[in-house]
Design a protein around this motif. Structure first.
Motif, PDB file in Angstrom:
ATOM      1  N   LEU A  51     -53.013  93.568   7.066  1.00 45.68           N
ATOM      2  CA  LEU A  51     -54.215  93.331   7.882  1.00 45.68           C
ATOM      3  C   LEU A  51     -53.914  92.392   9.036  1.00 45.68           C
ATOM      4  N   SER A  52     -53.099  91.381   8.773  1.00 53.83           N
ATOM      5  CA  SER A  52     -52.726  90.447   9.841  1.00 53.83           C
ATOM      6  C   SER A  52     -51.961  91.159  10.945  1.00 53.83           C
ATOM      7  N   LEU A  53     -51.033  92.040  10.572  1.00 56.21           N
ATOM      8  CA  LEU A  53     -50.274  92.788  11.567  1.00 56.21           C
ATOM      9  C   LEU A  53     -51.175  93.707  12.377  1.00 56.21           C
ATOM     10  N   LEU A  54     -52.119  94.377  11.680  1.00 59.73           N
ATOM     11  CA  LEU A  54     -53.043  95.254  12.391  1.00 59.73           C
ATOM     12  C   LEU A  54     -53.917  94.458  13.356  1.00 59.73           C
ATOM     13  N   GLY A  55     -54.380  93.272  12.900  1.00 54.99           N
ATOM     14  CA  GLY A  55     -55.190  92.428  13.773  1.00 54.99           C
ATOM     15  C   GLY A  55     -54.419  91.965  14.994  1.00 54.99           C
ATOM     16  N   THR A  56     -53.159  91.577  14.769  1.00 52.54           N
ATOM     17  CA  THR A  56     -52.322  91.137  15.893  1.00 52.54           C
ATOM     18  C   THR A  56     -52.090  92.281  16.876  1.00 52.54           C
ATOM     19  N   ALA A  57     -51.826  93.492  16.332  1.00 49.10           N
ATOM     20  CA  ALA A  57     -51.622  94.649  17.208  1.00 49.10           C
ATOM     21  C   ALA A  57     -52.886  94.970  18.006  1.00 49.10           C
ATOM     22  N   ALA A  58     -54.045  94.886  17.337  1.00 51.04           N
ATOM     23  CA  ALA A  58     -55.299  95.169  18.047  1.00 51.04           C
ATOM     24  C   ALA A  58     -55.541  94.159  19.163  1.00 51.04           C
ATOM     25  N   LEU A  59     -55.269  92.886  18.882  1.00 51.71           N
ATOM     26  CA  LEU A  59     -55.448  91.863  19.910  1.00 51.71           C
ATOM     27  C   LEU A  59     -54.496  92.065  21.082  1.00 51.71           C
ATOM     28  N   SER A  60     -53.271  92.512  20.756  1.00 53.08           N
ATOM     29  CA  SER A  60     -52.296  92.714  21.835  1.00 53.08           C
ATOM     30  C   SER A  60     -52.740  93.794  22.818  1.00 53.08           C
ATOM     31  N   PHE A  61     -53.552  94.739  22.336  1.00 50.53           N
ATOM     32  CA  PHE A  61     -54.086  95.750  23.238  1.00 50.53           C
ATOM     33  C   PHE A  61     -55.414  95.313  23.847  1.00 50.53           C
ATOM     34  N   ALA A  62     -56.214  94.573  23.087  1.00 55.73           N
ATOM     35  CA  ALA A  62     -57.554  94.213  23.548  1.00 55.73           C
ATOM     36  C   ALA A  62     -57.529  93.134  24.618  1.00 55.73           C
ATOM     37  N   LEU A  63     -56.683  92.134  24.485  1.00 55.32           N
ATOM     38  CA  LEU A  63     -56.676  91.025  25.435  1.00 55.32           C
ATOM     39  C   LEU A  63     -56.286  91.465  26.848  1.00 55.32           C
ATOM     40  N   PRO A  64     -55.231  92.267  27.060  1.00 51.21           N
ATOM     41  CA  PRO A  64     -54.943  92.737  28.421  1.00 51.21           C
ATOM     42  C   PRO A  64     -56.080  93.563  29.014  1.00 51.21           C
ATOM     43  N   ALA A  65     -56.739  94.362  28.170  1.00 46.83           N
ATOM     44  CA  ALA A  65     -57.852  95.164  28.672  1.00 46.83           C
ATOM     45  C   ALA A  65     -58.992  94.270  29.134  1.00 46.83           C
ATOM     46  N   LEU A  66     -59.288  93.213  28.381  1.00 53.08           N
ATOM     47  CA  LEU A  66     -60.332  92.270  28.792  1.00 53.08           C
ATOM     48  C   LEU A  66     -59.969  91.559  30.083  1.00 53.08           C
ATOM     49  N   ALA A  67     -58.688  91.220  30.185  1.00 48.82           N
ATOM     50  CA  ALA A  67     -58.239  90.546  31.407  1.00 48.82           C
ATOM     51  C   ALA A  67     -58.409  91.443  32.623  1.00 48.82           C
ATOM     52  N   ARG A  68     -58.122  92.743  32.494  1.00 48.92           N
ATOM     53  CA  ARG A  68     -58.257  93.659  33.606  1.00 48.92           C
ATOM     54  C   ARG A  68     -59.727  93.818  34.005  1.00 48.92           C
ATOM     55  N   ARG A  69     -60.586  93.836  33.016  1.00 46.21           N
ATOM     56  CA  ARG A  69     -62.018  93.979  33.305  1.00 46.21           C
ATOM     57  C   ARG A  69     -62.541  92.785  34.096  1.00 46.21           C
ATOM     58  N   LYS A  70     -62.058  91.597  33.712  1.00 49.46           N
ATOM     59  CA  LYS A  70     -62.514  90.389  34.417  1.00 49.46           C
ATOM     60  C   LYS A  70     -62.033  90.413  35.880  1.00 49.46           C
ATOM     61  N   ARG A  71     -60.812  90.917  36.092  1.00 51.75           N
ATOM     62  CA  ARG A  71     -60.296  90.943  37.447  1.00 51.75           C
ATOM     63  C   ARG A  71     -61.048  91.949  38.329  1.00 51.75           C
ATOM     64  N   THR A  72     -61.507  93.063  37.753  1.00 53.54           N
ATOM     65  CA  THR A  72     -62.194  94.086  38.515  1.00 53.54           C
ATOM     66  C   THR A  72     -63.675  93.811  38.662  1.00 53.54           C
ATOM     67  N   SER A  73     -64.235  92.913  37.881  1.00 57.14           N
ATOM     68  CA  SER A  73     -65.662  92.653  37.935  1.00 57.14           C
ATOM     69  C   SER A  73     -66.013  91.636  39.038  1.00 57.14           C
TER      70      SER A  73
END
Length: 306
Positions: free
Chosen positions: A284-306
């Motif tokens: 579960l920890s590995l899955l959570g880390t993998a999900a965050l590794s994809f989610a955080l860059p996506a959030l960062a891109r959204r903030k830059r485009t908003s």
């Protein structure tokens, strides 16, 4: 064939730790081996081989003992150990066991020795690790509370070999499958006692309901203690030990290690539940880390485009 999973959380459980219940509410059966009356005749070994059509495993002596079979194995389901010891006088001067009331024997002379003989067998553990690790269901718990190998289902993986705390199970070199004592499952189904117990001339091997055998064994130990045999003790009879008690237990005249038995056996799969929990948490920890590794860059891109 009925598999009994029990109620204490392991596949190898027959009933609860404090009772001797087998499948379908039947009374669990087993062996009580009284080594104090074993004469080393090996009739049990011969009867076991004849009834179960087990191949012979060598007729040459080892040069270390009169015992030619040495240990339990795929082709030796009953093994009579010959243990030679220097004689030690008991408090009353008795060096050999009294089979009946009689005068005590004189103390041993220098150079005398005694034989300890014991017919060993699969213990048919209450908590059987071999059942826990078998991937094919070849090993199963019968309606009598015993543990049996189905030869036609065994795939030769060998997982059960290191899992057994007694070193009972062995693979045959010819095909890799494992074999061990079945407590003559076919005879039990026909209402007969196992071949080894039937052949024993001194009733050293006793077969019957496990609770009844435990009571009988306790009385025998008391009898030997009263006769001055202070080293007499039971092994494998306690339902609260590391394997939940054995379906085949023994009266010994020395420490278990002298007979090649572990002093405090423990079911080798006892830590499996905790290991699976840790493995699940790590996954579960590995899955959570993998999900965050994809989610955080996506959030960062959204903030830059908003």
């Amino acid at each position: 064939m009925t598999e009994t999973t029990g109620t204490t959380g392991t596949t190898g459980t027959a009933g609860t730790a404090g009772t001797a219940q087998a499948g379908d509410g039947r009374e669990r059966v087993g062996f009580f081996t009284d080594t104090s009356v074993c004469i080393g005749c090996k009739a049990c070994e011969v009867a076991c081989k004849e009834w179960n059509a087990i191949p012979e495993d060598g007729l040459s002596l080892t040069g270390m003992s009169y015992d030619n079979t040495q240990a339990l194995g795929a082709s030796t389901w009953r093994h009579v150990a010959f243990i030679e010891q220097p004689a030690r006088p008991a408090p009353e001067g008795r060096t050999r066991l009294p089979l009946a009331d009689g005068p005590p024997e004189p103390p041993p002379a220098d150079g005398e020795f005694r034989w300890l003989m014991s017919s060993d067998v699969c213990k048919h553990c209450t908590h059987a690790a071999c059942l826990d690790v078998c991937p094919t269901g070849s090993l199963f718990r019968t309606e009598f509370g015993t543990v049996v190998v189905q030869e036609d289902i065994c795939n030769g993986c060998g997982y059960c070999v290191p899992a057994c705390p007694y070193g009972v199970i062995e693979q045959r070199p010819a095909d890799g499958r494992v074999f061990k004592c079945t407590m003559c499952y076919d005879r039990l189904g026909a209402g007969q006692e196992p071949a080894c117990a039937k052949a024993c001339p001194t009733e050293s091997i006793q077969f019957g309901p496990l609770d009844e055998l435990r009571e009988r064994a306790a009385l025998r130990v008391d009898q030997l203690h009263e006769a001055g045999v202070s080293d007499a003790r039971l092994y494998g009879h306690d339902p609260d030990d590391g394997v939940g008690g054995d379906g085949a237990f023994f009266l010994l005249l020395d420490e278990p290690e002298v007979y090649g038995l572990p002093p405090k056996p423990r079911v080798t799969t006892r830590d499996l539940p905790a290991m699976w929990k840790h493995a699940g948490a790590a996954a579960l920890s590995l899955l959570g880390t993998a999900a965050l590794s994809f989610a955080l860059p996506a959030l960062a891109r959204r903030k830059r485009t908003s």
